[in-house]
Design a protein around this motif. Sequence first.
Motif, mmCIF file in Angstrom:
data_model
loop_
_atom_site.group_PDB
_atom_site.id
_atom_site.type_symbol
_atom_site.label_atom_id
_atom_site.label_comp_id
_atom_site.label_asym_id
_atom_site.label_seq_id
_atom_site.Cartn_x
_atom_site.Cartn_y
_atom_site.Cartn_z
ATOM 1 N N PRO A 1 5.814 5.452 -2.709
ATOM 2 C CA PRO A 1 7.119 5.860 -2.604
ATOM 3 C C PRO A 1 7.123 7.360 -2.864
ATOM 4 O O PRO A 1 7.873 8.646 -2.197
ATOM 5 C CB PRO A 1 8.020 5.389 -3.445
ATOM 6 N N ALA A 2 6.160 7.675 -3.886
ATOM 7 C CA ALA A 2 6.498 9.493 -4.259
ATOM 8 C C ALA A 2 5.693 10.448 -3.513
ATOM 9 O O ALA A 2 5.584 11.181 -3.531
ATOM 10 C CB ALA A 2 5.782 9.613 -5.334
ATOM 11 N N ALA A 3 5.073 9.653 -2.440
ATOM 12 C CA ALA A 3 3.918 10.368 -1.497
ATOM 13 C C ALA A 3 4.682 10.508 -0.207
ATOM 14 O O ALA A 3 3.619 11.741 0.241
ATOM 15 C CB ALA A 3 2.672 9.388 -1.114
ATOM 16 N N GLY A 4 5.740 10.909 0.077
ATOM 17 C CA GLY A 4 6.492 10.626 1.652
ATOM 18 C C GLY A 4 6.516 10.032 2.634
ATOM 19 O O GLY A 4 6.029 8.543 2.274
ATOM 20 N N ILE A 5 6.140 10.421 3.437
ATOM 21 C CA ILE A 5 5.759 10.104 5.560
ATOM 22 C C ILE A 5 4.729 9.696 4.754
ATOM 23 O O ILE A 5 3.321 10.281 4.596
ATOM 24 C CB ILE A 5 5.884 11.063 6.127
ATOM 25 N N GLN A 6 3.986 7.922 5.317
ATOM 26 C CA GLN A 6 2.719 7.836 4.978
ATOM 27 C C GLN A 6 2.659 7.065 6.609
ATOM 28 O O GLN A 6 3.322 6.917 7.232
ATOM 29 C CB GLN A 6 2.737 6.578 3.904
ATOM 30 N N ARG B 1 0.845 -1.407 0.087
ATOM 31 C CA ARG B 1 -0.003 -0.320 0.248
ATOM 32 C C ARG B 1 0.878 1.125 -0.433
ATOM 33 O O ARG B 1 0.424 2.393 -0.382
ATOM 34 C CB ARG B 1 -0.973 0.258 1.294
ATOM 35 N N PHE B 2 2.041 1.570 0.145
ATOM 36 C CA PHE B 2 3.114 2.362 0.680
ATOM 37 C C PHE B 2 3.259 2.782 -0.866
ATOM 38 O O PHE B 2 3.400 2.169 -1.877
ATOM 39 C CB PHE B 2 4.736 1.575 0.810
ATOM 40 N N MET C 1 6.173 6.692 8.390
ATOM 41 C CA MET C 1 7.497 5.732 7.524
ATOM 42 C C MET C 1 7.311 6.595 6.183
ATOM 43 O O MET C 1 6.509 6.604 5.293
ATOM 44 C CB MET C 1 6.173 4.459 7.407
ATOM 45 N N ASP C 2 8.705 6.690 6.208
ATOM 46 C CA ASP C 2 9.131 7.006 4.559
ATOM 47 C C ASP C 2 9.166 5.660 4.477
ATOM 48 O O ASP C 2 9.504 4.444 4.487
ATOM 49 C CB ASP C 2 10.455 7.844 4.611
ATOM 50 N N GLU D 1 13.255 1.825 -6.037
ATOM 51 C CA GLU D 1 12.403 2.678 -5.918
ATOM 52 C C GLU D 1 11.733 3.377 -4.351
ATOM 53 O O GLU D 1 10.990 4.703 -4.346
ATOM 54 C CB GLU D 1 11.308 2.359 -7.069
ATOM 55 N N ILE D 2 11.771 2.335 -3.959
ATOM 56 C CA ILE D 2 10.860 2.537 -2.335
ATOM 57 C C ILE D 2 12.328 3.584 -1.888
ATOM 58 O O ILE D 2 11.135 4.434 -0.956
ATOM 59 C CB ILE D 2 10.905 1.611 -1.748
#
Length: 485
Positions: A47-52, A44-45, A71-72, A465-466
Amino acid sequence: MLSLLIFFPLVAALVTAFSGEHAKKVALAAAVAEFAYSLCLFFRFDPAAGIQFTENFTWITNLGISYHVGMDGIALLLIMLTTFLVPLIILSSFNHNYKSPSLFYSLILTMQFALVGVFSAYDGFLFYIFWELALIPIYLICLMYGGKERLRITLKFFIYTLTGSLLMLVALIYLWLQTPGTHSFDLQALYALNLSAVEQSWIFWGLFLAFAIKMPVFPFHTWQPDTYVDAPAPGTMLLSGIMLKMGVFGVMRWLLPIVPQGVAEWGNLAMILSVIGVVYASMIAWVQKDFKRLIAYSSIAHVGLISAGVFSLTFQGLHGSVIQMISHGINVVGLFFIADMIEQRTGTRDMDHLGGLRTTAPGFATYFMIIMLASVALPLTNGFVGEFLLINGIYQYSQILAAFAGLTIILGAVYMLNAYMKISLGEAKSVAKHFAALTLTEKAVLVPIVIMIFLIGIYPKPLLEIAGPAVEALKLSIQTATSLK
């Protein structure tokens, strides 16, 4: 969602503590469930959305302490490493009969709870609490289940890590006092501080020493070889596979962006110490006869290279550090498991007394060879990806230091191939002639490790990429902090 991932192992540890003879099965089931849930977050993460998966609410109002977790990409990969390795570490212990198994396995799960917390924390006080909580279980594991010298060795380990923890606490409290208005431990508030060059130098050493002891970096490493050798195999795997990453992660998350002028002033010294550690530990590993001690020194060399990549402050160096932390964790757990199986079957770790396992146990020798080649960074294995990026990043920082850092590849090949030759090749020694075949449980540990070695080595793109956007954000935050301060 993230709080469930953090606290589930703690709840499982409490259940395990009252599970009696079923403790190992309960612990394994809990660790597998934790890994399965972490996979849900992994997929569900973005990578482009920053801290989640952020959660942030006030914990202690008067002190500006918050329960702030998130979580980044960097944290995600280290959490995935933790949740992937803990079930394997628990499974690797199934052939051992530890006294008070319910306590032993509950300590492992408690440590997992704290490790996930360390990688998730965005509040300085919360980070410190999780940091200390991660130390308590491993102290007890080493003290209660270690070898004959466990009292002396654990005391040394305790003194080193307690000293580092106290330095970190003093540094964090000073930073808290500098935050304007209502004091805060929040990471972003600490990033925004405008500290003088002198203040940054003092904070740099307070934090760096705490993290350097944990990694460990030369010359703060002397607790490590004895502790790794004396600790029970699962304890050694926890220390080397996961716990030392706390130090590297601490440098990346809590040191570089907070005191960039301190890093500019002292980072070159940290880089030099890291590279010295690479060469020094590799040379010491070369002359070892005890295979487990050889792996311990090898770990110091690999972590020295990772540390040098971090302090290069280049994108490739930082990126390679993240990838190599994952690869090193997988490989070193595999190597220590190999060492444990050898000792269990032959009664010795002395390589001069071993030999010929390729003929008496070809399956075991094959797994050993694959993990060994990954640790020396053979292309198409996971070790190659991180080390290539690390050498690239260090080369951009200094060609001379890169030349010395690159010796880890040459020297690593020398001592690991020599170890494999002594243990697996030649005529079978008496202790190796009746080497038992691998059990189903042992294969269940080795197969996932080998799969990850080739999967990351052949197709590292998902991990790159992550981690990439988080590394770029870290580099940008360092540059921004440097321009502001």
